[in-house]
Design an enzyme around this catalytic site. Structure first.
Site, short mmCIF file in Angstrom:
data_model
loop_
_atom_site.label_atom_id
_atom_site.label_comp_id
_atom_site.label_asym_id
_atom_site.label_seq_id
_atom_site.Cartn_x
_atom_site.Cartn_y
_atom_site.Cartn_z
N ARG A 62 -4.66 -12.26 -1.04
CA ARG A 62 -5.25 -13.15 -2.04
C ARG A 62 -4.24 -14.21 -2.46
O ARG A 62 -3.80 -14.24 -3.60
CB ARG A 62 -5.70 -12.34 -3.26
CG ARG A 62 -6.82 -11.36 -3.00
CD ARG A 62 -7.17 -10.62 -4.27
NE ARG A 62 -6.03 -9.83 -4.76
CZ ARG A 62 -6.02 -9.18 -5.92
NH1 ARG A 62 -7.05 -9.24 -6.73
NH2 ARG A 62 -4.95 -8.48 -6.27
N LYS A 169 0.09 6.40 4.14
CA LYS A 169 -0.22 7.49 3.22
C LYS A 169 -0.36 6.92 1.79
O LYS A 169 0.13 5.82 1.54
CB LYS A 169 0.87 8.57 3.27
CG LYS A 169 2.19 8.20 2.60
CD LYS A 169 3.11 9.38 2.62
CE LYS A 169 4.38 9.10 1.86
NZ LYS A 169 4.23 9.07 0.40
N ASP A 198 3.40 8.14 9.09
CA ASP A 198 4.33 8.93 8.29
C ASP A 198 5.71 8.47 8.75
O ASP A 198 6.19 8.87 9.81
CB ASP A 198 4.14 10.43 8.55
CG ASP A 198 5.05 11.29 7.67
OD1 ASP A 198 6.06 10.77 7.18
OD2 ASP A 198 4.75 12.49 7.49
N HIS A 199 6.34 7.60 7.96
CA HIS A 199 7.57 6.95 8.44
C HIS A 199 8.68 7.95 8.74
O HIS A 199 9.58 7.66 9.52
CB HIS A 199 8.05 5.89 7.44
CG HIS A 199 8.55 6.43 6.15
ND1 HIS A 199 7.71 6.69 5.07
CD2 HIS A 199 9.79 6.78 5.75
CE1 HIS A 199 8.43 7.15 4.07
NE2 HIS A 199 9.69 7.22 4.45
N LYS A 203 11.89 8.57 12.31
CA LYS A 203 13.35 8.63 12.21
C LYS A 203 13.94 9.34 13.42
O LYS A 203 13.42 10.34 13.90
CB LYS A 203 13.76 9.35 10.92
CG LYS A 203 13.42 8.57 9.65
CD LYS A 203 13.88 9.30 8.41
CE LYS A 203 13.54 8.52 7.15
NZ LYS A 203 14.32 7.28 7.04
N GLU A 237 15.86 12.88 -3.91
CA GLU A 237 16.12 11.48 -4.23
C GLU A 237 16.93 11.42 -5.51
O GLU A 237 16.72 12.21 -6.42
CB GLU A 237 14.80 10.72 -4.41
CG GLU A 237 13.94 10.64 -3.16
CD GLU A 237 12.65 9.88 -3.40
OE1 GLU A 237 12.61 8.69 -3.09
OE2 GLU A 237 11.70 10.49 -3.93
N ASP A 256 2.97 13.62 -2.93
CA ASP A 256 3.62 12.45 -2.36
C ASP A 256 4.52 12.80 -1.18
O ASP A 256 4.68 12.00 -0.27
CB ASP A 256 4.44 11.74 -3.44
CG ASP A 256 4.95 10.38 -3.01
OD1 ASP A 256 4.20 9.65 -2.33
OD2 ASP A 256 6.10 10.04 -3.34
N HIS A 261 5.37 14.61 4.50
CA HIS A 261 6.70 14.65 5.12
C HIS A 261 7.19 16.07 5.39
O HIS A 261 7.57 16.41 6.51
CB HIS A 261 7.73 13.95 4.23
CG HIS A 261 7.42 12.52 3.94
ND1 HIS A 261 6.75 11.70 4.84
CD2 HIS A 261 7.70 11.74 2.88
CE1 HIS A 261 6.64 10.49 4.32
NE2 HIS A 261 7.19 10.49 3.13
N LYS A 359 12.82 13.90 -7.65
CA LYS A 359 13.49 12.66 -8.04
C LYS A 359 14.56 12.95 -9.09
O LYS A 359 14.50 13.96 -9.78
CB LYS A 359 12.46 11.66 -8.58
CG LYS A 359 11.47 11.18 -7.53
CD LYS A 359 10.57 10.09 -8.05
CE LYS A 359 9.65 9.55 -6.96
NZ LYS A 359 10.40 8.90 -5.86
#
Length: 507
Positions: A62, A169, A198-199, A203, A237, A256, A261, A359
């Site tokens: 947009r 995802k 799924d990044h 890897k 993290e 998440d 993962h 986290k």
């Protein structure tokens, strides 16, 4: 002179795989994912010579942009985030294939314009009608976008050309929503043409799990219940939620990270050797593992959720989750989740798999630790081995990618004293070429039609089958336990392993 085997040479997997004539359409091209990952990955692939000369990129969003405005946005993203050096000649060739289509997802005319743009690029750039549609948009828009693609004749290629959908995802928020989403997408695209990103699976170190297990005879004989005591899979993290309050609150760490993962890492760690490394064979073995996963009966003792509280991290004072901007002060969303799972099959019966993510933990790290059973120490006195832990093989997914083996060795001196030592393999020290970013590998695989590293819909649904009972239990279990930012999670997580006579590794 003896010639080589032409068939073998043609199939030499050491040769780079180069995409054929093709293009990519990114919906939501103005978002962070596109700017920080997708656009730089496209440039890096081009810079490595892995994209066809006529490769084309269409942005859909947009914004009232012209093609040159879009090209400038890509240029800035590439300059800031690309992995490989900027080369003007590569950029100029790539930029000739940039186009921008403004519009809303409900705008029929915008999709008509998208179709016209694809036809124009087929003629001008030789893309052959082969396009992948990357849905870098919130999941609530997936059904709208794929139906628009179908209604405007964009979801099916003509003749031998292909059309593929790439979905980020989360794949739903529970089993029912995942099944509904899969149903909608499969009404438009064939299952084999749907690529769920799924990044983590892109890897290098995740792919190395398969090499480590099945290319080396020293590990596989020990990879079972006879020698393995337990397995720990950690994704920690050190950051908070940042500006993601709108996305994160109500979803949490388990949905998440664990659902996708960590359960994918579990499947790769525990699966049987596949007949081949094509997508069908890999999915079959991963699916067997996921179907065999079972939860403990007492979820109160074997699952933990927590929320980070105010504390210090990296020398800075940080807010607690409930103090973050945009978060409901009464939120029960988990920022830490740990669960114990077992795999009900011959190889792994009785071996617990402990999964944790969170986290604002002690540091950023993702690892898989295979912890072996203790030796009986029959020739040794207990004092000889009192400082010896359990042997472990640790696969470091990020950062400092590599593998560590921990074992016992004699301390130099006249007495028989044994302590833990480590042997370490690091990608950065063993290979001169840096590992490609996960999105480079995954985007190239989409263009090649190689689905090895993409979860299929059955895997997604099995993962939700595992997690749904845990989420349902937590809904009625009161508030998450608070843990101080910068620590390794709530006290209950330590107690969960202590009940089994074990403890979490300190990565």
């Amino acid at each position: 002179m003896t010639g080589g085997n032409p068939l073998r040479d043609a199939q030499d997997r050491r040769l780079p795989r180069i995409a054929g004539p093709s293009g990519l359409v990114i919906f939501g091209v103005t978002g962070d994912l596109s700017r920080k990952k997708l656009m730089p990955a496209v440039y890096d692939l081009a810079n490595r010579g892995l994209l066809p000369p006529g490769f084309s990129l269409i942005g859909f969003a947009r914004r009232d942009w012209a093609d040159q405005d879009f090209a400038q946005v890509v240029h800035d993203a590439v300059r800031e985030h690309s992995r490989t050096p900027f080369r003007e000649e590569v950029w100029q060739q790539l930029a000739e294939g940039f186009r921008f289509v403004p519009g809303e997802f409900s705008d029929d005319q915008a999709f008509e314009n998208l179709g016209s743009t694809i036809e124009e690029l087929d003629k001008a750039r030789g893309t052959g009608g082969n396009f992948a549609f990357y849905l870098s948009v919130p999941p609530k828009f997936f059904p709208k976008v794929v139906r628009q693609l179908k209604d405007h004749g964009l979801s099916e290629g003509r003749g031998d050309s292909w059309r593929r959908a790439v979905i980020e995802k989360p794949f739903g928020h529970d089993l029912a929503s995942a099944q509904e989403l899969n149903k909608v997408v499969h009404e438009v695209f064939r299952p084999s043409d749907v690529f769920r990103i799924d990044h983590y699976l892109g890897k290098e170190t995740v792919q190395n799990i398969l090499a480590l297990r099945f290319a080396n005879t020293m590990f596989e004989p020990l990879w079972n219940r006879s020698y393995v005591d337990h397995v720990q899979i950690t994704m920690a993290e050190d950051i908070g939620i940042g500006g993601r309050a709108g996305y994160y609150d109500g979803i949490g760490s388990a949905r998440d990270v664990i659902q996708n993962h960590l359960l994918q890492l579990l499947a790769l760690t525990a699966m049987e050797e596949p007949a081949s490394f094509d997508a069908k064979a890999l999915v079959a073995e991963k699916l067997k593992v996921l179907m065999a996963v079972k939860l403990p009966q007492d979820l109160g003792k074997h699952t933990v959720r927590g929320q980070y509280a105010h504390g210090w991290q990296g020398g800075e004072e940080v807010l607690g989750y409930l103090e973050e901007e945009g978060i409901d002060p009464n939120s029960t969303t988990d920022t830490y989740a740990a669960i114990k799972l077992e795999i009900d099959n011959r190889r792994w019966a009785g071996v617990p798999f402990y999964l944790r993510t969170g986290k604002r933990l002690g540091r950023r790290v993702t690892e898989i630790a295979i912890v072996f059973q203790r030796a009986p120490y029959s020739p040794f006195d207990t004092t000889d081995t009192q400082e010896l832990g359990q042997n472990a093989l640790v696969i470091r997914v990020q950062p400092d990618e590599g593998v560590t083996i921990r074992f016992g060795s004699k301390v130099p001196g006249t007495s028989m004293e044994i302590r833990d030592v480590t042997m370490d393999f690091a990608y950065g020290e063993s290979f001169t070429e840096s590992s490609p970013e996960a999105y480079e590998r995954l985007l190239l695989d989409v263009l090649l039609g190689d689905a090895n590293l993409f979860p299929r819909h059955q895997e997604v649904e099995e993962s939700w089958r595992i997690l749904d009972p845990v989420e349902a239990f937590w809904e009625n279990a009161g508030k998450p336990e608070q843990y101080t930012a910068g620590t390794w999670g709530p006290k209950a997580a330590q107690e969960m392993l202590a009940r089994d006579g074990r403890s979490w590794r300190r990565p």
